[in-house]
Design a protein around this motif. Sequence first.
Motif, PDB file in Angstrom:
ATOM      1  N   ILE A  51       1.955   3.483 -11.167  1.00 36.40           N
ATOM      2  CA  ILE A  51       2.723   4.719 -11.252  1.00 36.40           C
ATOM      3  C   ILE A  51       4.004   4.496 -12.028  1.00 36.40           C
ATOM      4  CG2 ILE A  51       3.938   6.488  -9.932  1.00 36.40           C
ATOM      5  CD1 ILE A  51       1.929   6.155  -7.758  1.00 36.40           C
ATOM      6  N   VAL A  52       4.608   3.342 -11.789  1.00 35.91           N
ATOM      7  CA  VAL A  52       5.849   3.080 -12.508  1.00 35.91           C
ATOM      8  C   VAL A  52       5.603   2.302 -13.785  1.00 35.91           C
ATOM      9  CG1 VAL A  52       7.448   3.176 -10.596  1.00 35.91           C
ATOM     10  CG2 VAL A  52       6.176   1.098 -11.017  1.00 35.91           C
ATOM     11  N   SER A  75      -0.595   1.781  -6.998  1.00 41.22           N
ATOM     12  CA  SER A  75       0.790   2.231  -6.834  1.00 41.22           C
ATOM     13  C   SER A  75       1.680   1.661  -7.913  1.00 41.22           C
ATOM     14  CB  SER A  75       1.375   1.785  -5.492  1.00 41.22           C
ATOM     15  OG  SER A  75       0.425   1.795  -4.498  1.00 41.22           O
ATOM     16  N   SER A  76       1.424   0.402  -8.255  1.00 42.86           N
ATOM     17  CA  SER A  76       2.293  -0.208  -9.259  1.00 42.86           C
ATOM     18  C   SER A  76       2.091   0.420 -10.622  1.00 42.86           C
ATOM     19  CB  SER A  76       2.054  -1.715  -9.315  1.00 42.86           C
ATOM     20  OG  SER A  76       0.792  -1.989  -9.852  1.00 42.86           O
ATOM     21  N   THR A 128      12.256  -1.344 -11.855  1.00 48.15           N
ATOM     22  CA  THR A 128      11.278  -1.895 -12.802  1.00 48.15           C
ATOM     23  C   THR A 128      11.882  -2.865 -13.821  1.00 48.15           C
ATOM     24  OG1 THR A 128      11.435   0.134 -14.064  1.00 48.15           O
ATOM     25  CG2 THR A 128       9.569  -0.085 -12.581  1.00 48.15           C
ATOM     26  N   GLN A 137      11.828   3.662 -11.101  1.00 47.18           N
ATOM     27  CA  GLN A 137      11.613   3.491 -12.535  1.00 47.18           C
ATOM     28  C   GLN A 137      12.882   3.053 -13.250  1.00 47.18           C
ATOM     29  OE1 GLN A 137       9.654   7.248 -13.168  1.00 47.18           O
ATOM     30  NE2 GLN A 137       7.914   6.222 -14.112  1.00 47.18           N
ATOM     31  N   LYS A 173      -2.787  -6.469 -16.577  1.00 44.24           N
ATOM     32  CA  LYS A 173      -3.077  -5.149 -16.030  1.00 44.24           C
ATOM     33  C   LYS A 173      -3.079  -4.087 -17.115  1.00 44.24           C
ATOM     34  CE  LYS A 173      -1.393  -6.044 -11.470  1.00 44.24           C
ATOM     35  NZ  LYS A 173      -0.100  -6.269 -10.925  1.00 44.24           N
ATOM     36  N   VAL A 231       2.202  12.443 -13.398  1.00 43.78           N
ATOM     37  CA  VAL A 231       2.495  11.386 -12.430  1.00 43.78           C
ATOM     38  C   VAL A 231       2.497  11.880 -10.988  1.00 43.78           C
ATOM     39  CG1 VAL A 231       4.147   9.630 -11.756  1.00 43.78           C
ATOM     40  CG2 VAL A 231       3.819  10.131 -14.151  1.00 43.78           C
ATOM     41  N   PRO A 289       4.440   2.660 -16.869  1.00 39.01           N
ATOM     42  CA  PRO A 289       4.737   2.916 -18.283  1.00 39.01           C
ATOM     43  C   PRO A 289       5.897   2.072 -18.805  1.00 39.01           C
ATOM     44  CG  PRO A 289       4.296   4.976 -17.208  1.00 39.01           C
ATOM     45  CD  PRO A 289       4.193   3.912 -16.148  1.00 39.01           C
ATOM     46  N   SER A 290       7.009   2.020 -18.061  1.00 37.46           N
ATOM     47  CA  SER A 290       8.108   1.193 -18.564  1.00 37.46           C
ATOM     48  C   SER A 290       7.899  -0.263 -18.182  1.00 37.46           C
ATOM     49  CB  SER A 290       9.430   1.687 -17.988  1.00 37.46           C
ATOM     50  OG  SER A 290       9.296   1.807 -16.589  1.00 37.46           O
ATOM     51  N   TYR A 291       7.110  -0.489 -17.187  1.00 33.31           N
ATOM     52  CA  TYR A 291       6.920  -1.824 -16.611  1.00 33.31           C
ATOM     53  C   TYR A 291       5.901  -2.620 -17.405  1.00 33.31           C
ATOM     54  CZ  TYR A 291       4.508  -4.632 -12.930  1.00 33.31           C
ATOM     55  OH  TYR A 291       3.868  -5.585 -12.190  1.00 33.31           O
ATOM     56  N   MET A 344       6.481  -0.768  -4.289  1.00 35.43           N
ATOM     57  CA  MET A 344       5.840   0.387  -4.897  1.00 35.43           C
ATOM     58  C   MET A 344       4.707   0.909  -4.037  1.00 35.43           C
ATOM     59  SD  MET A 344       7.100   1.267  -7.812  1.00 35.43           S
ATOM     60  CE  MET A 344       8.530   1.217  -6.817  1.00 35.43           C
ATOM     61  N   ALA A 345       3.999  -0.015  -3.409  1.00 35.90           N
ATOM     62  CA  ALA A 345       2.842   0.382  -2.619  1.00 35.90           C
ATOM     63  C   ALA A 345       3.223   1.322  -1.482  1.00 35.90           C
ATOM     64  CB  ALA A 345       2.141  -0.850  -2.079  1.00 35.90           C
ATOM     65  N   ARG A 390      -2.543  -1.052  -3.691  1.00 36.52           N
ATOM     66  CA  ARG A 390      -1.282  -1.658  -4.151  1.00 36.52           C
ATOM     67  C   ARG A 390      -1.186  -1.642  -5.664  1.00 36.52           C
ATOM     68  NH1 ARG A 390       1.671  -6.486  -1.897  1.00 36.52           N
ATOM     69  NH2 ARG A 390       1.659  -7.139  -4.060  1.00 36.52           N
ATOM     70  N   VAL A 410       6.239  -6.282 -19.619  1.00 36.77           N
ATOM     71  CA  VAL A 410       5.628  -7.472 -19.031  1.00 36.77           C
ATOM     72  C   VAL A 410       4.299  -7.760 -19.703  1.00 36.77           C
ATOM     73  CG1 VAL A 410       4.678  -8.468 -16.922  1.00 36.77           C
ATOM     74  CG2 VAL A 410       6.682  -7.004 -16.815  1.00 36.77           C
TER      75      VAL A 410
END
Lengths: 583, 215
Positions: free
Chosen positions: A178-179, A175-176, B120, B116, A191, A150, A181-183, B136-137, A172, A187
């Motif tokens: 990056i977080v 970047s999203s 999130t 995280q 994506k 990461v 895996p849990s996100y 995040m961006a 953008r 949801v």
Amino acid sequence: MGGVEDDEPASKRMKLSSEELRRLSNGSTIKETVAGSSGDLMARPLQSEGGEEVVGSKGVIKKVEFVRIIAKALYSLGYIKSGAHLEEESGIPLHSSVVNVFMRQILEGNWDESVVTLHNIGLTDEKTIKSASFLILEQKFLELLGEEKVMDALKTLRTEIVPLSVDNSRVRELSSYIVSPSYCTSVQSPKQDTLRARSRSKLLEELQKLLPPTVMIPEGRLEHLVEQALVLQRDACMFHNSMDKEMSLYSDHHCGRDQIPSQALQILQAHTDEVWFLKFSHDGKYLASSSNDQSAIIWEVHETGVSLKHKLSSHDKPLSSVSWSPNDHQLLTCGAEEVIRRWDVYSGECLHVYEKTGLGMVSCGWSPDGKWIFSGLNDNSICMWELDGKELECWKGQRTLKISDLEITGDGKHIISICRETEILLLDREAKVERFIEEDQPITSFSLSRDSRFLLVNLLNQEIHLWNIEGDPKLVSKYRGHKRTRFIIRSCFGGLDEAFIASGSEDSLVYIWHRGTRELIESLPGHSGAVNCVSWNPANPHMLASASDDRTIRIWGLNNLSRSVKQKEPRHSNGIHYCNGGT
Amino acid sequence: MDVDPRLYEQMAVNDNDIHSIVMSYLVHNCFKETVESFIACTGMKQPSDHLEDMEKRKRIYQFALEGNALRAIELTEQLATNLLEKNKDLHFDLLSLHFVELVCSRKCTEALEFAQMKLTPFGKEQKYVVKLEDIMALLAYEEPEKSPMFHLLSLEYRQHVADSLNRAILAHANHPTYTAMERLIQQTAVVRQCLNQEHGKDVPQPFSLKDFLKS
């Protein structure tokens, strides 16, 4: 100056006269000037005026390009050795060495080196270089994320991708991730699919689309050129009316006339007066006809021919038209300035009568979802009903004429009718927007294409006009040849992909034109009175029906088919099968 | 001034009303010493715990304004339990303030971990997704001040969040969330606009308090 290459095998070398040499130096092709040259010398390279070698009789194909796309096609087909051999033998490499290095680096994932190589390829457009770099670094980023590195991915994003200043919205999104895996797991986001890095060969394909085609030959280029030629041949084929005619590369495609219905296979004699209108059902299994004798007939279409199914006789006026429901289970019949009746096709029962006190109906139509009925009335308005007869809407004013057709487009949005002598109204009933087709001559009838994009308009002056009705109506073609002086004559689209136009005529002939080239390809004799209406079977491009003042309906089919039918039946004098109503 | 002064000079205004208006403004904005002096001068009555709460609210507001969101959250929890649970939008905004702080101090790894863990989970609801993406961006830019989301770093944004927090705390304690003063000014401006439009006057500028006060 130009001429025969010296390193050619001796058998091919020709002796040229001084005159021929002079002609060559002016850049004309060898094929014309060398005596006794045969067609297989076509691939002989010549010098074009620009100094590059060309192949082909017209001198427009550059040899280098030709060989390169062949090599690319060989590689695509999997013939690696052949491709490599061609490159070697012709001395024309598919890609320059720099590009080869670049491609290998991409496939091996040497991202940083590939970006450097990219700059060495010799591209002139800064934007292209940046966009390509972006794609490569994006792949690097996504692959790092996939390996769960990461922080490395973040570093790539911050220090390499962002400084390119390309596509901020994509930054953008990245970047999203990056977080994510849990996100992503929680949801339901589309994506999730784009998170997984695409394959490297896919990346290469996308890069190749980005880079100029001279640098990297586009995938499938040769195949694309050949398909283009085939499509052009097919469009130019005037008699193309059969699905099973496959196209071969060995010779130019050319159908024979035998694909067009030109033989009357059956004569249907069940009406007792002039037959004014007829239409095949959408599935081509039935035919409905309406007549001055105040009745309509539903015919059934079989393998062996057409037979009478029901005679619908409840009207008290001549029937001007019929309309099939979208699912072909029901039929509307319209009495001239009278009422509209809705019938069940299977039982022949009348299910409903639509009328408006003090007024008479002049036309009828269905909404594409089969829920509503539309009708033109003799006070020039158009009404819309639910199936049970409840009136939903009424467009008053000069919307239609006493003699007018009515059509609803396939999306259910537009109502089409003749609103003035020389004008057709295209009414968008939701947006309440009106568009018009304006002609110089009075309009007698019109017909809508199956895809609802075109309208065929019959005019008083014996011309048929084809209009494109998407957006602003545009006149596309004109068809002439048939005769119309006193009556309403109708025409229709038909054949494979609606490539043909057919029309009735007052001289008792059925006329058929090729839609694209506007050529008249058939005029079919047989009827003994004006042919009022024609309908082409939507499910069978070889079947055409015509309705005439001589009280009959003729079913037209292919010539060779009738010969085989003749063998099965007792001999008739001319192979025509008569059908008298009332089976 | 286009309304005839004589028309409103007849209107009586109660002193107590004016005191209430001023008091509500002072309380809302936590001007503790001023409140104390004002009470002494006018002889108004105020419940005693009012001042204590005001002090706490003031500190919370200050922390939020500075960007020290964690402290603000901690104190809010003490003062008004469950408030942040009930105001998820506010909670999210406060947490994002902390994230922004971390990013500004270039503590990227910490920021990432914080996001995280804390941010999130909000992403489960569609309405937070866009905000989350914006935040995040920021990570992508080495100089967040130059990124398209630079407004998240601004004082105005922090003020906006701090104000929302202040209002939420007041609401929680069943106090009015907007000062009477604010409401009166807003109302006057709207009424004036309506009247101008009704009389069909071409008034290019909307009602300006500043001009009104000067005249």
